[in-house]
Design an enzyme around this catalytic site. Structure first.
Site, short mmCIF file in Angstrom:
data_model
loop_
_atom_site.label_atom_id
_atom_site.label_comp_id
_atom_site.label_asym_id
_atom_site.label_seq_id
_atom_site.Cartn_x
_atom_site.Cartn_y
_atom_site.Cartn_z
N ASP A 10 0.87 -1.16 0.00
CA ASP A 10 0.00 0.00 0.00
C ASP A 10 0.92 1.22 0.00
O ASP A 10 2.12 1.09 0.24
CB ASP A 10 -0.89 -0.03 1.25
N ASP A 58 0.08 5.28 0.93
CA ASP A 58 0.00 6.27 1.99
C ASP A 58 -0.07 5.58 3.35
O ASP A 58 -0.89 4.69 3.57
CB ASP A 58 -1.24 7.16 1.79
#
Length: 306
Positions: free
Chosen positions: A27, A29
């Protein structure tokens, strides 16, 4: 923590886990960056994984950027990354409509310019971008002009979301055979300093409520996000690690797809959250318990540098 899950990844175990995988999904952020700053050591981790022959991919529910925009940001932050390694929901939604739905027609889009660009890149024409101001009376709203070529409504993040957009989406979805796709169900977008703003999930729920119809979502934790990567790069789930900061999206995706999972504590979820899920006795919540956790993905550096 009791049980064999949610083990702190440290020491010799780091190398053991990394040696057992040939692909790593990250992932973005909260994992490799926070806001506009890279997580310290994250670029080194990514670049060293690649140097050691690992396939590295980036899977994000954020629909406000194209793949190219992500590459530009990552390059600025020191990551060595190619466009085909980035799987955001703007791109994945376009792929889903083209390959799975085999859409023949236009899309009414509640979403960003990035989503418009990704749809156009696969030959799908979107309508509805930008503000849509209200005028007239309720009878006018119910009879708002509709494009007969629109065959799907797609909902992503849209800073111009409004009552008229909600109404227009509802009118399209009242037509027989109109497809309904959402990028993701994340209800809050966390910001620095503990702040947050409403996420795409809020907009999607509003449209679902008005249309009395549930959307198919393509983002995490839906399997399609991983399927998208696996189909293009031949990734074997048995030899793949999912790294994320959210239990309900990243870790659940990994569990849904049979991947090893690693929670990093630089973002949203905590070990206490994972412990609550593990103690719950709920089968669904067990899917949100990671196999391993680290304070930061920089904790992988010693094993990669050794």
């Amino acid at each position: 923590m009791s049980g064999s899950k949610c083990v702190r990844l440290t020491g010799a175990l780091v190398k053991q886990v990394l040696d057992s995988v040939d692909s790593v999904l990250f992932d973005c952020d909260g994992v490799i960056w926070r806001g506009d700053q890279a997580v310290p050591g994250a670029a080194q981790v990514i670049n060293l994984l690649k140097e050691k022959g690992k396939k590295v991919f980036f899977v994000t529910n954020n629909s406000s950027k194209t793949r190219k925009m992500y590459v530009d940001k990552m390059t600025t932050l020191g990551f060595h990354v190619k466009e085909e390694e980035v799987f955001g929901t703007a791109y994945c939604s376009a792929v889903y409509l083209k390959t799975v739905c085999k859409l023949q027609g236009k899309v009414y889009l509640i979403g960003s310019n990035a989503m418009q660009q990704e749809l156009e890149a696969v030959g799908i024409q979107p309508l509805g971008m930008g503000p849509d101001h209200i005028s007239g009376k309720q009878a006018d709203w119910a009879n708002v002009p509709l494009d007969p070529e629109v065959k799907a409504v797609v909902v992503g993040f849209d800073e111009h979301f409004s009552y008229m957009k909600l109404n227009r989406a509802m009118q399209y979805l009242s037509q027989e055979g109109c497809l309904f796709v959402g990028t993701n169900r994340d209800t809050r977008l966390p910001l620095e300093g503990g702040k947050a703003v409403p996420g795409t999930g809020c907009l999607l729920q509003a449209v679902e409520t008005a249309a009395q119809h549930r959307a198919q979502t393509v983002g995490k934790p839906n399997n399609f996000m991983f399927d998208c990567v696996a189909s293009q790069f031949g990734v074997n789930p048995d030899h793949c690690l999912m790294v994320g900061d959210r239990l309900d999206t990243d870790i659940m995706l990994g569990s849904n797809c049979g991947l090893k999972t690693l929670l990093t504590l630089t973002g949203v979820s905590t070990v206490a959250d994972a412990e609550d899920h593990q103690k719950s006795g709920s089968a669904e919540r067990q899917g949100m318990v990671p196999d391993y956790y680290v304070e930061s993905i920089a904790d992988l550096l010693p094993a990669l540098q050794g």
